[in-house]
Design a protein around this motif. Sequence first.
Motif, PDB file in Angstrom:
ATOM      1  N   GLU A 187      31.263 -29.972 -36.114  1.00  0.00           N
ATOM      2  CA  GLU A 187      30.204 -29.176 -35.516  1.00  0.00           C
ATOM      3  C   GLU A 187      29.451 -28.356 -36.565  1.00  0.00           C
ATOM      4  OE1 GLU A 187      33.172 -29.988 -32.288  1.00  0.00           O
ATOM      5  OE2 GLU A 187      33.218 -29.560 -34.441  1.00  0.00           O
ATOM      6  N   TYR A 191      25.535 -28.929 -37.846  1.00  0.00           N
ATOM      7  CA  TYR A 191      24.584 -27.811 -37.829  1.00  0.00           C
ATOM      8  C   TYR A 191      23.894 -27.670 -39.185  1.00  0.00           C
ATOM      9  CZ  TYR A 191      22.667 -23.117 -37.588  1.00  0.00           C
ATOM     10  OH  TYR A 191      21.811 -22.038 -37.614  1.00  0.00           O
ATOM     11  N   THR A 194      21.498 -30.585 -39.990  1.00  0.00           N
ATOM     12  CA  THR A 194      20.239 -30.401 -39.259  1.00  0.00           C
ATOM     13  C   THR A 194      19.384 -29.324 -39.911  1.00  0.00           C
ATOM     14  OG1 THR A 194      21.293 -31.083 -37.188  1.00  0.00           O
ATOM     15  CG2 THR A 194      19.233 -29.852 -37.014  1.00  0.00           C
ATOM     16  N   THR A 328      20.737 -18.846 -43.774  1.00  0.00           N
ATOM     17  CA  THR A 328      21.973 -19.007 -43.013  1.00  0.00           C
ATOM     18  C   THR A 328      23.173 -18.642 -43.879  1.00  0.00           C
ATOM     19  OG1 THR A 328      21.114 -20.717 -41.530  1.00  0.00           O
ATOM     20  CG2 THR A 328      23.489 -20.706 -41.915  1.00  0.00           C
ATOM     21  N   ILE A 348      25.544 -22.482 -30.665  1.00  0.00           N
ATOM     22  CA  ILE A 348      25.129 -23.315 -31.802  1.00  0.00           C
ATOM     23  C   ILE A 348      23.609 -23.458 -31.833  1.00  0.00           C
ATOM     24  CG2 ILE A 348      25.255 -25.627 -32.795  1.00  0.00           C
ATOM     25  CD1 ILE A 348      28.147 -25.782 -31.894  1.00  0.00           C
ATOM     26  N   GLY A 351      21.999 -20.602 -33.449  1.00  0.00           N
ATOM     27  CA  GLY A 351      22.359 -20.377 -34.840  1.00  0.00           C
ATOM     28  C   GLY A 351      23.220 -19.163 -35.075  1.00  0.00           C
TER      29      GLY A 351
END
Length: 391
Positions: A187, A191, A194, A328, A348, A351
């Motif tokens: 996962e 993330y 992407t 991030t 998710i 973010g």
Amino acid sequence: MPSSFVIIGAGQAGIKAAETLRAKGFDGTITLIGAEHWHPYQRPPLSKAYLKGEMSEDRLLLKAPDWIKGAGIDTHLGKHATRLDPATRTITLDDGSEVPYDKVLIATGTHARWLHLDGADLPGVETLRGIDDTRRIGARLKQAHNVAIIGGGFIGMEVASAVRAMGKTVSVIEAQERILARVVAPEVSTYLETLHADQGVLVRTAVGVNAIVGQDQVQCVELSDGSAVDADLVLIAAGAEPTIDLAFHAGLDLACGIIVDDACRTSVPDIYAAGDCTVFQSARYGRLIGLESVQNACDQAKAAAVSMLGEPVAYDPVPWFWSDQYDTKLQIAGLSAGYDRIETVGSIPEGRFSIRYYAGETLLAVDSINDPRTHMMARREIAAQPPALAA
């Protein structure tokens, strides 16, 4: 009390150990040996702020040269320790000189793993481990248009975000099925993949590299599926290996690093080790572990310094790590290897979330995305657990 301590390695662990020795009142000789000509500096900004030109070299320094001089720490910078002889208690440097010791700390860290590929010796093919590497990459980036990064680990993805922010075309090539596969759940990988794709980075996973191609300069990277990626700058970011040659020839016990006990002692009396070059038995996780992190470099170095002074210590930390990619922040508490289930908390798509890793009912680790409060709580929660996984 021994009067002469030598520290081999002038990085984060080495300077922290020297600082701790002085803070604890040791007034004997401290000698710091460093293979690089730079005074001790922090490495995390090398793939981020320093690479982008947002941080000057003086801000990288962990301690000002005047502080080191004032603390009475003798330095041999730009010198390689070529031999450690426990029988004579001497360290030989590459200029032929010898440094005697009563106790010695090995804090040699790691070096970038090299890939023996056709064309890897072409101009424009780089690794990133030190200031000089980043300076060389930065100089090439002034002319480069297409940057290929071989390896989708922390360094590779951090450099991808930094270089993409400069407007360069960036391709990441990862042999495994997903980026950061060794350290995070699918996962989190999805993330971040992407995130990079949205920024215009081409992320190629599950594909190897056959060769790096060029004549007087790298031109492209040939992949195992027959395709090619244009590149006038290639970064090999295939991980790191502990720098343990000195320890090997000195007869120390090794296992993917220098084996130390919870007091940072090696298998040879009066020789200690700390930082990325070590592995130790963790009661918390019930196995031999090695940690490549600022946290471990600092905390284990402090423990080693205290141990060298004869004070009791039992080093078994909750590991933690972080990575900045674009805006991030990924923060990791604990080690997730061996988990049998995960829980996702938060959103998710928005973010801001965390992944909790369990083995049975035991919390092994927590990955937090843009959620520093959860990260800090996770560190405390893991620390409060009994060593249920101890062998």
